[in-house]
Motif scaffolding. Structure first.
Motif, mmCIF file in Angstrom:
data_model
loop_
_atom_site.group_PDB
_atom_site.id
_atom_site.type_symbol
_atom_site.label_atom_id
_atom_site.label_comp_id
_atom_site.label_asym_id
_atom_site.label_seq_id
_atom_site.Cartn_x
_atom_site.Cartn_y
_atom_site.Cartn_z
ATOM 1 N N UNK A 80 0.817 -1.215 0.000
ATOM 2 C CA UNK A 80 0.000 0.000 0.000
ATOM 3 C C UNK A 80 0.845 1.256 0.000
ATOM 4 N N UNK A 81 0.170 2.393 -0.308
ATOM 5 C CA UNK A 81 0.759 3.702 -0.099
ATOM 6 C C UNK A 81 0.421 4.161 1.316
ATOM 7 N N UNK A 103 -6.611 0.422 4.901
ATOM 8 C CA UNK A 103 -6.451 -0.079 6.261
ATOM 9 C C UNK A 103 -5.900 1.058 7.113
ATOM 10 N N UNK A 104 -6.636 1.449 8.137
ATOM 11 C CA UNK A 104 -6.170 2.494 9.069
ATOM 12 C C UNK A 104 -5.542 1.804 10.275
ATOM 13 N N UNK A 105 -4.286 2.156 10.560
ATOM 14 C CA UNK A 105 -3.536 1.390 11.560
ATOM 15 C C UNK A 105 -2.846 2.314 12.560
ATOM 16 N N UNK A 106 -2.584 1.759 13.700
ATOM 17 C CA UNK A 106 -1.612 2.314 14.641
ATOM 18 C C UNK A 106 -0.229 1.798 14.224
ATOM 19 N N UNK A 110 3.611 -1.394 7.466
ATOM 20 C CA UNK A 110 4.411 -2.620 7.479
ATOM 21 C C UNK A 110 4.294 -3.366 8.803
ATOM 22 N N UNK A 111 4.116 -2.632 9.887
ATOM 23 C CA UNK A 111 4.060 -3.256 11.215
ATOM 24 C C UNK A 111 2.976 -2.572 12.054
#
Length: 236
Positions: free
Chosen positions: A41-42, A72-75, A79-80
């Motif tokens: 993803x970007x 995908x919204x992530x903390x 990549x991790x």
């Protein structure tokens, strides 16, 4: 491209010479245009990234627009991903047509966000936004079909061909929005083709062939037979 056949036109027109003209069914089509970042993803963090989607080959004006967003919204990082709150209220999407019409798809903080549950940790999501959906966007991102923040019908009647712009926003830094791509689906207006060529007129019947005329000798023989016949029936 996926073609859709609309209700057939119930029109019969009489052409010259008694031929019938049959109107062909009107057809419309759905066209899919895909945007996939490379690499995917970007990662978008505290900024807006504009993605160009080139559209061509749409023969008629726009009837409907649907868009599917994969993100995908992530903390942490794309990549991790971490285990903390993802701050989904920072997600924002808008779509601009070649004519310059802009439709907000997902509203972001500090405006009233479409995804207000900032504490959720959503999975990777494929969200389809359509005016025909029955459900508005929920508290946090979920896969499914939902209503956009504003109606996509704002694009109706425009020329679809040209460069569309998908603006992808993560409004605050530190918890990135991971953008995997989008599919823009455009349905064009039905364009009935011209009538089919008229059926040819049936050929005229061929008259029966005439017998060849009698020759002078045949005519003299025929007259002699008539005289003999008359004499045979005359009284003595």
């Amino acid at each position: 491209m996926r073609k859709r056949t609309l209700a057939a036109l119930a029109t019969l027109a009489l052409g010259a010479g008694g031929s019938l003209l049959f109107a062909s069914p009107a057809t419309a089509a759905d066209f899919d245009f895909v945007d996939t970042p490379d690499p995917a993803p970007t990662s978008i963090d505290g900024s807006t990234v504009s993605r160009a989607i080139e559209v061509s080959g749409v023969a008629s004006t726009i009837a409907d627009v649907v868009i599917t967003l994969d993100f995908h919204k992530v903390d942490g990082s794309c990549d991790a991903p971490g285990q903390g709150a993802a701050y989904s209220d920072e997600i924002g999407f808008s779509l601009a047509s070649p004519a310059g019409t802009v439709v907000p798809l997902v509203l972001t903080y500090p405006d009233q966000p479409s995804y207000p549950d900032w504490q959720a940790r959503p999975d990777r999501t494929q969200v389809t936004l359509s005016d025909s959906a029955a459900t508005p966007l929920g508290a946090y991102p979920e896969t499914g079909v939902f209503l956009p923040a504003q109606a996509l019908s704002a694009f109706a009647g425009e020329d679809a061909n040209g460069t569309w712009t998908l603006n992808v926003t993560d409004s605050v830094g530190a918890d990135p929005l991971c953008y995997y791509g989008a599919t823009l689906t455009i349905s064009d207006e039905a364009t009935p083709p011209g009538p089919n060529p008229p059926a040819p007129n049936p050929p005229a019947p061929t008259p029966p062939a005439r017998s060849p005329p009698h020759s002078p000798a045949q005519s003299a023989t025929k007259r002699n037979r008539i005289r003999l016949c008359v004499n045979a029936h005359s009284p003595l």
